[in-house]
Design a protein around this motif. Structure first.
Motif, PDB file in Angstrom:
ATOM      1  N   LYS A 213     -10.385 152.215 -15.558  1.00  0.00           N
ATOM      2  CA  LYS A 213     -11.502 151.985 -14.636  1.00  0.00           C
ATOM      3  C   LYS A 213     -12.641 152.983 -14.794  1.00  0.00           C
ATOM      4  O   LYS A 213     -13.814 152.616 -14.655  1.00  0.00           O
ATOM      5  CB  LYS A 213     -10.995 152.022 -13.184  1.00  0.00           C
ATOM      6  N   THR A 214     -12.327 154.243 -15.069  1.00  0.00           N
ATOM      7  CA  THR A 214     -13.376 155.266 -15.089  1.00  0.00           C
ATOM      8  C   THR A 214     -13.557 155.909 -16.462  1.00  0.00           C
ATOM      9  O   THR A 214     -14.683 156.021 -16.959  1.00  0.00           O
ATOM     10  CB  THR A 214     -13.056 156.368 -14.056  1.00  0.00           C
ATOM     11  N   GLN A 215     -12.460 156.337 -17.087  1.00  0.00           N
ATOM     12  CA  GLN A 215     -12.579 157.111 -18.321  1.00  0.00           C
ATOM     13  C   GLN A 215     -12.934 156.251 -19.529  1.00  0.00           C
ATOM     14  O   GLN A 215     -13.694 156.682 -20.398  1.00  0.00           O
ATOM     15  CB  GLN A 215     -11.281 157.882 -18.567  1.00  0.00           C
ATOM     16  N   GLN A 216     -12.408 155.039 -19.605  1.00  0.00           N
ATOM     17  CA  GLN A 216     -12.726 154.185 -20.747  1.00  0.00           C
ATOM     18  C   GLN A 216     -14.210 153.781 -20.768  1.00  0.00           C
ATOM     19  O   GLN A 216     -14.845 153.847 -21.825  1.00  0.00           O
ATOM     20  CB  GLN A 216     -11.821 152.953 -20.762  1.00  0.00           C
ATOM     21  N   PRO A 217     -14.815 153.383 -19.629  1.00  0.00           N
ATOM     22  CA  PRO A 217     -16.277 153.130 -19.656  1.00  0.00           C
ATOM     23  C   PRO A 217     -17.077 154.361 -20.054  1.00  0.00           C
ATOM     24  O   PRO A 217     -18.094 154.251 -20.755  1.00  0.00           O
ATOM     25  CB  PRO A 217     -16.580 152.711 -18.215  1.00  0.00           C
ATOM     26  N   PHE A 218     -16.621 155.549 -19.617  1.00  0.00           N
ATOM     27  CA  PHE A 218     -17.304 156.784 -19.996  1.00  0.00           C
ATOM     28  C   PHE A 218     -17.263 156.988 -21.508  1.00  0.00           C
ATOM     29  O   PHE A 218     -18.272 157.337 -22.130  1.00  0.00           O
ATOM     30  CB  PHE A 218     -16.658 157.970 -19.272  1.00  0.00           C
ATOM     31  N   ILE A 219     -16.108 156.760 -22.112  1.00  0.00           N
ATOM     32  CA  ILE A 219     -15.971 156.936 -23.562  1.00  0.00           C
ATOM     33  C   ILE A 219     -16.845 155.937 -24.308  1.00  0.00           C
ATOM     34  O   ILE A 219     -17.461 156.272 -25.338  1.00  0.00           O
ATOM     35  CB  ILE A 219     -14.491 156.813 -23.975  1.00  0.00           C
ATOM     36  N   ARG A 220     -16.933 154.726 -23.814  1.00  0.00           N
ATOM     37  CA  ARG A 220     -17.818 153.727 -24.452  1.00  0.00           C
ATOM     38  C   ARG A 220     -19.275 154.188 -24.400  1.00  0.00           C
ATOM     39  O   ARG A 220     -20.019 154.008 -25.362  1.00  0.00           O
ATOM     40  CB  ARG A 220     -17.661 152.371 -23.771  1.00  0.00           C
ATOM     41  N   ARG A 221     -19.680 154.797 -23.279  1.00  0.00           N
ATOM     42  CA  ARG A 221     -21.061 155.308 -23.177  1.00  0.00           C
ATOM     43  C   ARG A 221     -21.272 156.454 -24.166  1.00  0.00           C
ATOM     44  O   ARG A 221     -22.333 156.557 -24.789  1.00  0.00           O
ATOM     45  CB  ARG A 221     -21.347 155.775 -21.752  1.00  0.00           C
ATOM     46  N   MET A 222     -20.240 157.313 -24.314  1.00  0.00           N
ATOM     47  CA  MET A 222     -20.361 158.415 -25.272  1.00  0.00           C
ATOM     48  C   MET A 222     -20.510 157.890 -26.700  1.00  0.00           C
ATOM     49  O   MET A 222     -21.346 158.392 -27.470  1.00  0.00           O
ATOM     50  CB  MET A 222     -19.126 159.315 -25.160  1.00  0.00           C
ATOM     51  N   LEU A 223     -19.721 156.889 -27.056  1.00  0.00           N
ATOM     52  CA  LEU A 223     -19.808 156.340 -28.407  1.00  0.00           C
ATOM     53  C   LEU A 223     -21.153 155.674 -28.643  1.00  0.00           C
ATOM     54  O   LEU A 223     -21.700 155.741 -29.752  1.00  0.00           O
ATOM     55  CB  LEU A 223     -18.664 155.346 -28.635  1.00  0.00           C
ATOM     56  N   LYS A 224     -21.685 155.068 -27.615  1.00  0.00           N
ATOM     57  CA  LYS A 224     -23.019 154.463 -27.724  1.00  0.00           C
ATOM     58  C   LYS A 224     -24.073 155.544 -27.966  1.00  0.00           C
ATOM     59  O   LYS A 224     -24.971 155.387 -28.804  1.00  0.00           O
ATOM     60  CB  LYS A 224     -23.340 153.676 -26.454  1.00  0.00           C
ATOM     61  N   LEU A 225     -23.953 156.659 -27.245  1.00  0.00           N
ATOM     62  CA  LEU A 225     -24.874 157.783 -27.440  1.00  0.00           C
ATOM     63  C   LEU A 225     -24.733 158.343 -28.850  1.00  0.00           C
ATOM     64  O   LEU A 225     -25.742 158.603 -29.529  1.00  0.00           O
ATOM     65  CB  LEU A 225     -24.581 158.874 -26.408  1.00  0.00           C
ATOM     66  N   TYR A 226     -23.488 158.530 -29.307  1.00  0.00           N
ATOM     67  CA  TYR A 226     -23.266 159.090 -30.642  1.00  0.00           C
ATOM     68  C   TYR A 226     -23.864 158.188 -31.725  1.00  0.00           C
ATOM     69  O   TYR A 226     -24.510 158.685 -32.662  1.00  0.00           O
ATOM     70  CB  TYR A 226     -21.770 159.282 -30.881  1.00  0.00           C
TER      71      TYR A 226
ATOM     72  N   SER B 159     -11.604 158.242 -42.232  1.00  0.00           N
ATOM     73  CA  SER B 159     -13.000 157.817 -42.142  1.00  0.00           C
ATOM     74  C   SER B 159     -13.512 157.861 -40.700  1.00  0.00           C
ATOM     75  O   SER B 159     -12.739 157.747 -39.739  1.00  0.00           O
ATOM     76  CB  SER B 159     -13.158 156.391 -42.688  1.00  0.00           C
ATOM     77  N   HIS B 160     -14.842 158.008 -40.564  1.00  0.00           N
ATOM     78  CA  HIS B 160     -15.470 158.022 -39.241  1.00  0.00           C
ATOM     79  C   HIS B 160     -15.189 156.735 -38.479  1.00  0.00           C
ATOM     80  O   HIS B 160     -14.967 156.749 -37.265  1.00  0.00           O
ATOM     81  CB  HIS B 160     -16.992 158.173 -39.384  1.00  0.00           C
ATOM     82  N   ASP B 161     -15.237 155.624 -39.192  1.00  0.00           N
ATOM     83  CA  ASP B 161     -15.144 154.328 -38.525  1.00  0.00           C
ATOM     84  C   ASP B 161     -13.849 154.184 -37.735  1.00  0.00           C
ATOM     85  O   ASP B 161     -13.834 153.566 -36.664  1.00  0.00           O
ATOM     86  CB  ASP B 161     -15.242 153.191 -39.552  1.00  0.00           C
ATOM     87  N   ILE B 162     -12.757 154.721 -38.262  1.00  0.00           N
ATOM     88  CA  ILE B 162     -11.486 154.616 -37.562  1.00  0.00           C
ATOM     89  C   ILE B 162     -11.493 155.463 -36.299  1.00  0.00           C
ATOM     90  O   ILE B 162     -11.108 155.007 -35.219  1.00  0.00           O
ATOM     91  CB  ILE B 162     -10.329 155.038 -38.490  1.00  0.00           C
ATOM     92  N   ILE B 163     -11.956 156.711 -36.425  1.00  0.00           N
ATOM     93  CA  ILE B 163     -11.984 157.607 -35.268  1.00  0.00           C
ATOM     94  C   ILE B 163     -12.908 157.075 -34.177  1.00  0.00           C
ATOM     95  O   ILE B 163     -12.649 157.227 -32.986  1.00  0.00           O
ATOM     96  CB  ILE B 163     -12.417 159.020 -35.691  1.00  0.00           C
ATOM     97  N   LEU B 164     -13.995 156.437 -34.587  1.00  0.00           N
ATOM     98  CA  LEU B 164     -14.984 155.961 -33.616  1.00  0.00           C
ATOM     99  C   LEU B 164     -14.623 154.613 -33.003  1.00  0.00           C
ATOM    100  O   LEU B 164     -15.396 154.063 -32.225  1.00  0.00           O
ATOM    101  CB  LEU B 164     -16.362 155.873 -34.283  1.00  0.00           C
ATOM    102  N   THR B 165     -13.467 154.089 -33.335  1.00  0.00           N
ATOM    103  CA  THR B 165     -12.999 152.872 -32.669  1.00  0.00           C
ATOM    104  C   THR B 165     -12.683 153.208 -31.214  1.00  0.00           C
ATOM    105  O   THR B 165     -11.924 154.142 -30.945  1.00  0.00           O
ATOM    106  CB  THR B 165     -11.725 152.342 -33.358  1.00  0.00           C
ATOM    107  N   PRO B 166     -13.261 152.478 -30.247  1.00  0.00           N
ATOM    108  CA  PRO B 166     -13.026 152.827 -28.823  1.00  0.00           C
ATOM    109  C   PRO B 166     -11.550 152.920 -28.469  1.00  0.00           C
ATOM    110  O   PRO B 166     -11.132 153.841 -27.761  1.00  0.00           O
ATOM    111  CB  PRO B 166     -13.719 151.687 -28.071  1.00  0.00           C
TER     112      PRO B 166
END
Length: 635
Positions: free
Chosen positions: A279-292, A260-267
């Motif tokens: 410090k850098t990549q995890q905040p970036f991924i959170r911003r990407m998930l917010k955009l998605y 399911s999408h929900d599992i993959i979209l878990t940060p």
């Protein structure tokens, strides 16, 4: 007559009118008697054994009865109470006697040291201490029906299955309650060749044999078995009522599982997939998930995505930093990879620090306001109109990583060198991921049991190590989240038993193959299941040859244990510390247990016992047999 008076009043009233019965009973008691209580220290009781009861066997009515020994049980008669004790050790003491004619054998007495474990209340055996015996109380060996009641782990009306028989007595069947055992977390531990795979298979084979014909069982019971070595993936192993998923990262021809999408979209899952730094990549991924998620909330998601890309491309082609611009244009090419030569009509003017569009042998500098409309005539801009959502969800979501990276670089929020490694890691992993997992774009996911069979076997034998660690986590999370939702709909009727063979592969806290955050998240996920799963009808069964490698939190939260031969000191110490149900004698027997024998302990058993598990036929047995070298070399 003291033995006679210790029986129930009903037996007494019957016997007093029948001297033959009295004589028979007294004869039986004289044969079954082994001695008297000599000291009482709380639950610890010492018994002096009669001189004529030092033989290993007794003869009664033509039957050979096994006499008391370390690990067996005796009953102590105190008035109308019948107390049960387990023999922990035996020893001899020298007797000081004034009889000068005593033989050397008379100078020593045999003693038994026992722990009180329960008592008989009428015909029912109850665990615990009701009374303490008195010095002089008589002690008897148990009759066969009494021995059977002590080892009966089911109620009169409870459904049960047969696990095997008592290792020391094949006449004593060991039956376990289905409710108490399978509605619990189970641990099966033992070294290679000790029989733990057979025990796991025997447990669930008996369960399917008993309930497999009921429609309610097929509707409400779900079993998810992770098979790391292909031991349970034959069509008939355990049961035929199963769906086998033969996964492979070696070829593209293996089965695929819908996620399911929900599992993959878990940060946290994205952090794991991309090995993201904190410090850098995890905040970036959170911003990407917010955009998605923002895109997903739009009525026309694809048009909204194209609009973002068009805006970003205009800003890129108008920027003065040509080096950064080239990097961004390369990301656009990855997003629009279905088109070729996207930059064939674009050039860069170093002296003017700008991009230009080559059209009809003319250069149109795109940083000039008069040429802004020319951007819409570039091949790259027009390719955006042809963008379609990818059928592979991972490929599609990866494009949003590039979209977010372009946005961050344009906004001076992130540097390419810091973020690109996480995207590259995800791209490399997605090749293996797409061989075993598919994420439907319509968000409708067929569950693992869509074929109507209660058991799903995930064969990971041909899956590489990284995916072997990831897949059980993803599937367990998905199934656990689904079963949590059933709780909201009313009383829980559906159950899920997650069975993990070779559990140390994914529940080890000492593995050096992945980051600490990845290990922590994986262990926390399964710890939540083992702590909270019972409320939602979700239960774990873990089988492992190295219990010391598994998180102590997980081991200590298990309810029932089947412990086969363990010889490693770390494993034995781990089991002894984590399992409060084990007594000293049971721990000491672990290194010498024969194949197929195990110590049954936990909430199901009133006291630890050694069980010989039933041997399976070749049809239902797992494929875990040790190779017969001589046969293989000689025929």
């Amino acid at each position: 007559m003291s033995l006679f008076l210790s029986q129930s009043k009903m037996e007494y009233s019957k016997a007093e009118n029948n001297m033959e019965e009295i004589q028979h009973y007294l004869t039986k008691c004289s044969i079954f008697r082994i001695g008297t209580v000599s000291s009482v220290d709380g639950r610890l009781v010492s018994i002096r054994v009669d001189r004529d009861k030092n033989l290993s066997h007794l003869l009664y009515q033509g039957e050979l009865l096994k006499n008391v020994s370390v690990g067996s049980y005796i009953k102590i008669l105190k008035g109308f109470d019948c107390l049960i004790g387990k023999i922990e050790k035996e020893y001899v003491k020298e007797i000081v006697s004034q009889d000068y004619y005593a033989t050397p054998g008379d100078k020593f007495a045999r003693y038994l040291s026992i722990q009180l474990v329960g008592y008989f209340q009428g015909e029912e055996y109850t665990k615990g201490v009701k009374e303490l015996p008195l010095i002089g109380n008589e002690c008897l060996i148990l009759e066969l029906h009494e021995y059977q009641r002590i080892h009966n782990f089911t109620g009169k009306e409870e459904a049960s299955i047969r696990l095997g028989h008592l290792m020391t007595d094949s006449n004593i069947s060991i039956d376990i309650s289905v409710n108490k055992f399978f509605a619990s977390h189970i641990g099966i531990f033992g070294n290679t060749g000790s029989g733990k795979s057979y025990t796991l298979a025997a447990l669930y084979k008996e369960l399917f044999d008993k309930f497999g014909q009921y429609e309610a069982f097929k509707d409400n019971a779900r079993f998810l078995l992770f098979d790391f070595n292909g031991e349970y993936s034959s069509p008939t192993s355990i049961t035929g009522q199963k769906t086998i998923y033969n996964l492979s990262t070696q070829t593209d021809s293996g089965d695929k599982i819908e996620l399911s999408h929900d599992i993959i979209l878990t940060p946290e899952i994205f952090f794991i997939l991309s090995n993201a730094t904190e410090k850098t990549q995890q905040p970036f991924i959170r911003r990407m998930l917010k955009l998605y998620n923002k895109v997903q909330s739009q009525d026309d998601q694809l048009s909204y995505t194209k609009g973002i890309l068009r805006n970003q491309l205009k800003r890129t082609l108008q920027m003065a930093d040509l080096l950064t611009g080239d990097i961004l244009l390369a990301y656009f090419e990855k997003i629009l990879s279905f088109e070729e030569n996207l930059r064939s009509d674009l050039g860069r003017q170093s002296s003017s620090n700008c991009f230009y569009l080559m059209q009809n042998n003319n250069k149109f500098y795109l940083n000039e306001p008069a040429n802004e409309r020319r951007i819409e005539q570039t091949k790259m801009y027009q390719a955006i109109d042809k963008l379609e959502e990818d059928s592979e969800f991972i490929t599609w979501i990866t494009k949003f990583l590039y979209i977010q990276l372009i946005e961050d670089i344009l906004s001076n929020r992130a540097q390419n060198d810091h973020i690109a490694p996480a995207i590259n890691k995800l791209n490399s992993l997605s090749k293996d991921f797409s061989k075993v997992i598919t994420v439907p774009t319509n968000k409708h996911v067929n569950d693992l049991w869509s074929g109507g069979k209660p058991m799903a076997v995930i064969n990971l034998d041909k899956v590489n190590t990284s995916m072997k660690k990831l897949l059980p986590l993803l599937l367990s999370m998905m199934c656990y989240q689904k079963h949590k939702s059933y709780k909201k709909e009313g009383p829980v009727e559906k159950s899920l038993n997650i069975i993990i063979d070779e559990a140390h592969n994914i529940l080890s806290y000492e593995s050096n193959r992945e980051s600490e955050s990845w290990k922590d998240f994986r262990l926390e996920t399964f710890e939540e299941i083992i702590k909270e799963g019972r409320k939602f009808g979700v239960f774990l069964t873990l089988a492992s040859q190295r219990p010391s490698d598994i998180s102590s939190t997980i081991i200590s939260q298990l309810h029932n244990y089947l412990i086969h031969r363990l010889v490693n000191n770390r494993d034995i110490e781990m089991v002894e510390k984590a399992i409060s149900y084990l007594d000293k004698l049971s721990v000491e027997t672990l290194p010498i247990l024969p194949a197929g024998a195990c110590v049954l302990s936990g909430v199901i058993a009133d006291l630890p016992i050694v069980v010989q598990v039933e041997k399976l036929n070749d049809k239902t047995a797992p494929r875990s047999q040790t190779i017969e070298l001589a046969d293989a070399w000689m025929h």
